[in-house]
Design a protein around this motif. Structure first.
Motif, PDB file in Angstrom:
ATOM      1  N   ILE A  92       9.553   9.960  -6.137  1.00  0.00           N
ATOM      2  CA  ILE A  92       9.552   9.320  -7.454  1.00  0.00           C
ATOM      3  C   ILE A  92       8.380   8.374  -7.636  1.00  0.00           C
ATOM      4  CG2 ILE A  92      12.033   9.579  -7.798  1.00  0.00           C
ATOM      5  CD1 ILE A  92      12.292   6.557  -7.092  1.00  0.00           C
ATOM      6  N   GLY A  93       7.628   8.114  -6.565  1.00  0.00           N
ATOM      7  CA  GLY A  93       6.510   7.210  -6.717  1.00  0.00           C
ATOM      8  C   GLY A  93       5.675   7.070  -5.465  1.00  0.00           C
ATOM      9  N   ILE A  94       4.606   6.320  -5.659  1.00  0.00           N
ATOM     10  CA  ILE A  94       3.639   6.008  -4.612  1.00  0.00           C
ATOM     11  C   ILE A  94       3.419   4.496  -4.684  1.00  0.00           C
ATOM     12  CG2 ILE A  94       1.237   6.324  -3.841  1.00  0.00           C
ATOM     13  CD1 ILE A  94       2.824   8.948  -3.723  1.00  0.00           C
ATOM     14  N   PHE A  95       3.252   3.868  -3.528  1.00  0.00           N
ATOM     15  CA  PHE A  95       2.868   2.456  -3.561  1.00  0.00           C
ATOM     16  C   PHE A  95       1.573   2.277  -2.790  1.00  0.00           C
ATOM     17  CE2 PHE A  95       5.413   2.529   0.349  1.00  0.00           C
ATOM     18  CZ  PHE A  95       4.676   1.727   1.212  1.00  0.00           C
ATOM     19  N   GLN A 115       1.336  12.301 -13.471  1.00  0.00           N
ATOM     20  CA  GLN A 115       2.385  11.925 -14.407  1.00  0.00           C
ATOM     21  C   GLN A 115       3.751  12.127 -13.769  1.00  0.00           C
ATOM     22  OE1 GLN A 115       1.329  13.973 -18.136  1.00  0.00           O
ATOM     23  NE2 GLN A 115       1.162  11.921 -18.976  1.00  0.00           N
ATOM     24  N   GLY A 116       4.693  11.295 -14.173  1.00  0.00           N
ATOM     25  CA  GLY A 116       6.055  11.382 -13.677  1.00  0.00           C
ATOM     26  C   GLY A 116       6.343  10.461 -12.508  1.00  0.00           C
ATOM     27  N   TYR A 117       5.291  10.001 -11.819  1.00  0.00           N
ATOM     28  CA  TYR A 117       5.479   9.092 -10.687  1.00  0.00           C
ATOM     29  C   TYR A 117       5.374   7.645 -11.149  1.00  0.00           C
ATOM     30  CZ  TYR A 117       4.860  12.678  -7.009  1.00  0.00           C
ATOM     31  OH  TYR A 117       5.002  13.744  -6.160  1.00  0.00           O
ATOM     32  N   SER A 118       6.057   6.773 -10.419  1.00  0.00           N
ATOM     33  CA  SER A 118       5.835   5.336 -10.545  1.00  0.00           C
ATOM     34  C   SER A 118       4.763   4.967  -9.526  1.00  0.00           C
ATOM     35  CB  SER A 118       7.118   4.558 -10.225  1.00  0.00           C
ATOM     36  OG  SER A 118       8.093   4.793 -11.197  1.00  0.00           O
ATOM     37  N   TYR A 119       3.874   4.072  -9.917  1.00  0.00           N
ATOM     38  CA  TYR A 119       2.829   3.582  -9.020  1.00  0.00           C
ATOM     39  C   TYR A 119       3.019   2.087  -8.848  1.00  0.00           C
ATOM     40  CZ  TYR A 119       0.649   8.109  -9.096  1.00  0.00           C
ATOM     41  OH  TYR A 119       0.418   9.443  -8.927  1.00  0.00           O
ATOM     42  N   ILE A 120       3.550   1.711  -7.681  1.00  0.00           N
ATOM     43  CA  ILE A 120       3.772   0.296  -7.391  1.00  0.00           C
ATOM     44  C   ILE A 120       2.540  -0.227  -6.675  1.00  0.00           C
ATOM     45  CG2 ILE A 120       5.140  -1.339  -6.050  1.00  0.00           C
ATOM     46  CD1 ILE A 120       7.581   0.357  -6.687  1.00  0.00           C
ATOM     47  N   ARG A 133       3.777  -5.036  -9.026  1.00  0.00           N
ATOM     48  CA  ARG A 133       3.972  -4.465 -10.359  1.00  0.00           C
ATOM     49  C   ARG A 133       4.052  -2.951 -10.256  1.00  0.00           C
ATOM     50  NH1 ARG A 133       0.035  -6.871 -14.752  1.00  0.00           N
ATOM     51  NH2 ARG A 133       1.600  -5.912 -16.079  1.00  0.00           N
ATOM     52  N   SER A 134       4.729  -2.348 -11.225  1.00  0.00           N
ATOM     53  CA  SER A 134       4.840  -0.896 -11.277  1.00  0.00           C
ATOM     54  C   SER A 134       4.197  -0.381 -12.553  1.00  0.00           C
ATOM     55  CB  SER A 134       6.310  -0.464 -11.214  1.00  0.00           C
ATOM     56  OG  SER A 134       6.393   0.951 -11.125  1.00  0.00           O
ATOM     57  N   TRP A 135       3.631   0.806 -12.443  1.00  0.00           N
ATOM     58  CA  TRP A 135       2.905   1.439 -13.542  1.00  0.00           C
ATOM     59  C   TRP A 135       3.273   2.914 -13.591  1.00  0.00           C
ATOM     60  CZ3 TRP A 135      -0.161  -1.954 -16.254  1.00  0.00           C
ATOM     61  CH2 TRP A 135      -0.434  -3.168 -15.613  1.00  0.00           C
ATOM     62  N   SER A 136       3.190   3.506 -14.773  1.00  0.00           N
ATOM     63  CA  SER A 136       3.350   4.954 -14.911  1.00  0.00           C
ATOM     64  C   SER A 136       2.379   5.438 -15.977  1.00  0.00           C
ATOM     65  CB  SER A 136       4.792   5.327 -15.266  1.00  0.00           C
ATOM     66  OG  SER A 136       5.154   4.745 -16.489  1.00  0.00           O
ATOM     67  N   LEU A 137       2.017   6.709 -15.874  1.00  0.00           N
ATOM     68  CA  LEU A 137       1.070   7.292 -16.824  1.00  0.00           C
ATOM     69  C   LEU A 137       1.788   7.720 -18.100  1.00  0.00           C
ATOM     70  CD1 LEU A 137      -1.098   9.579 -14.528  1.00  0.00           C
ATOM     71  CD2 LEU A 137      -1.805   7.447 -15.631  1.00  0.00           C
ATOM     72  N   ASP A 138       1.138   7.455 -19.231  1.00  0.00           N
ATOM     73  CA  ASP A 138       1.682   7.933 -20.502  1.00  0.00           C
ATOM     74  C   ASP A 138       1.109   9.321 -20.807  1.00  0.00           C
ATOM     75  OD1 ASP A 138      -0.906   7.555 -21.556  1.00  0.00           O
ATOM     76  OD2 ASP A 138      -0.354   5.728 -22.636  1.00  0.00           O
ATOM     77  N   ASP A 139       1.397   9.831 -21.991  1.00  0.00           N
ATOM     78  CA  ASP A 139       0.955  11.181 -22.370  1.00  0.00           C
ATOM     79  C   ASP A 139      -0.555  11.322 -22.497  1.00  0.00           C
ATOM     80  OD1 ASP A 139       3.582  12.011 -22.382  1.00  0.00           O
ATOM     81  OD2 ASP A 139       3.829  11.746 -24.546  1.00  0.00           O
ATOM     82  N   GLN A 142      -2.981   7.291 -19.475  1.00  0.00           N
ATOM     83  CA  GLN A 142      -3.278   5.864 -19.342  1.00  0.00           C
ATOM     84  C   GLN A 142      -2.076   5.189 -18.696  1.00  0.00           C
ATOM     85  OE1 GLN A 142      -6.369   4.594 -20.190  1.00  0.00           O
ATOM     86  NE2 GLN A 142      -6.794   6.765 -20.546  1.00  0.00           N
ATOM     87  N   PHE A 143      -2.343   4.200 -17.840  1.00  0.00           N
ATOM     88  CA  PHE A 143      -1.244   3.478 -17.207  1.00  0.00           C
ATOM     89  C   PHE A 143      -0.569   2.534 -18.176  1.00  0.00           C
ATOM     90  CE2 PHE A 143      -3.065   4.393 -12.906  1.00  0.00           C
ATOM     91  CZ  PHE A 143      -1.895   4.847 -12.316  1.00  0.00           C
ATOM     92  N   GLN A 144       0.753   2.508 -18.110  1.00  0.00           N
ATOM     93  CA  GLN A 144       1.571   1.557 -18.854  1.00  0.00           C
ATOM     94  C   GLN A 144       2.437   0.818 -17.839  1.00  0.00           C
ATOM     95  OE1 GLN A 144       1.062   1.120 -22.114  1.00  0.00           O
ATOM     96  NE2 GLN A 144      -0.434   2.796 -22.020  1.00  0.00           N
ATOM     97  N   ALA A 145       2.640  -0.481 -18.074  1.00  0.00           N
ATOM     98  CA  ALA A 145       3.491  -1.267 -17.180  1.00  0.00           C
ATOM     99  C   ALA A 145       4.904  -0.692 -17.199  1.00  0.00           C
ATOM    100  CB  ALA A 145       3.508  -2.723 -17.615  1.00  0.00           C
ATOM    101  N   GLU A 146       5.545  -0.721 -16.045  1.00  0.00           N
ATOM    102  CA  GLU A 146       6.899  -0.194 -15.896  1.00  0.00           C
ATOM    103  C   GLU A 146       7.761  -1.299 -15.285  1.00  0.00           C
ATOM    104  OE1 GLU A 146       8.534   3.965 -14.198  1.00  0.00           O
ATOM    105  OE2 GLU A 146       7.471   2.762 -12.707  1.00  0.00           O
ATOM    106  N   ALA A 147       8.936  -1.499 -15.836  1.00  0.00           N
ATOM    107  CA  ALA A 147       9.836  -2.541 -15.338  1.00  0.00           C
ATOM    108  C   ALA A 147      10.328  -2.196 -13.935  1.00  0.00           C
ATOM    109  CB  ALA A 147      11.015  -2.708 -16.279  1.00  0.00           C
ATOM    110  N   ILE A 148      10.440  -3.229 -13.097  1.00  0.00           N
ATOM    111  CA  ILE A 148      11.057  -3.112 -11.774  1.00  0.00           C
ATOM    112  C   ILE A 148      12.395  -3.851 -11.849  1.00  0.00           C
ATOM    113  CG2 ILE A 148      10.932  -3.756  -9.346  1.00  0.00           C
ATOM    114  CD1 ILE A 148       7.883  -3.602  -9.550  1.00  0.00           C
TER     115      ILE A 148
END
Length: 152
Positions: A92-95, A115-120, A133-139, A142-148
């Protein structure tokens, strides 16, 4: 949103501090659901970045070092994918860490992201993990902040 336990966050912070001044990296396994991702396991990995890996992507990046770049070896990703599948989980993600830089994705992070992964990203200042902080790619890739969210 991505959910992690205090223990998961501590594993990420500890790995980042132990690898400093180089970037650490790792894989996050868990569940995907409509309300977000839930972490089950954090797998620290070796930073496999080298000049050959850099040359594959851009001749400008070959002078970069593990202090500014990270890579997870393809065979490690494949093994993690198999482990996840065997346990009915997903990657589900990479840190990774940013030594002496903020926990904000670089252009290189964006170019290599999926896309689809969380990037911590954990910022490590003078050897001490600070902001996570966590980030994910939009359509538009581009990275958008993601809540943890902490789970118990």
């Amino acid at each position: 949103m991505i959910r992690l336990s205090i223990e998961h966050l501590e594993t990420i912070r500890s790995h980042a501090e132990n690898i400093y001044p180089e970037e650490c990296c790792g894989i996050i396994l868990g569940y995907l659901a409509s309300e977000g991702k839930t972490t089950v396991e954090v797998m620290p990995t070796e930073n496999a970045w080298n000049t050959e890996a850099g040359a594959e992507f851009s001749s400008e990046r070959t002078v970069e070092s593990k202090k500014r770049q990270y890579a997870i070896a393809p065979e490690v990703m494949l093994q993690a994918q198999k482990q996840a599948r065997d346990r009915s989980l997903n990657i589900i993600g990479i840190f990774h860490s940013h030594p002496d830089h903020p926990a904000i994705p670089s252009e290189c992070d964006r170019l290599y992201a999926w896309q689809g992964y969380s990037y911590i990203i954990v910022s490590v200042q003078n050897g001490k993990a600070t902001q996570v902080r966590s980030w994910s790619l939009d359509d538009t890739h581009q990275f958008q902040a993601e809540a943890i969210e902490n789970i118990t």
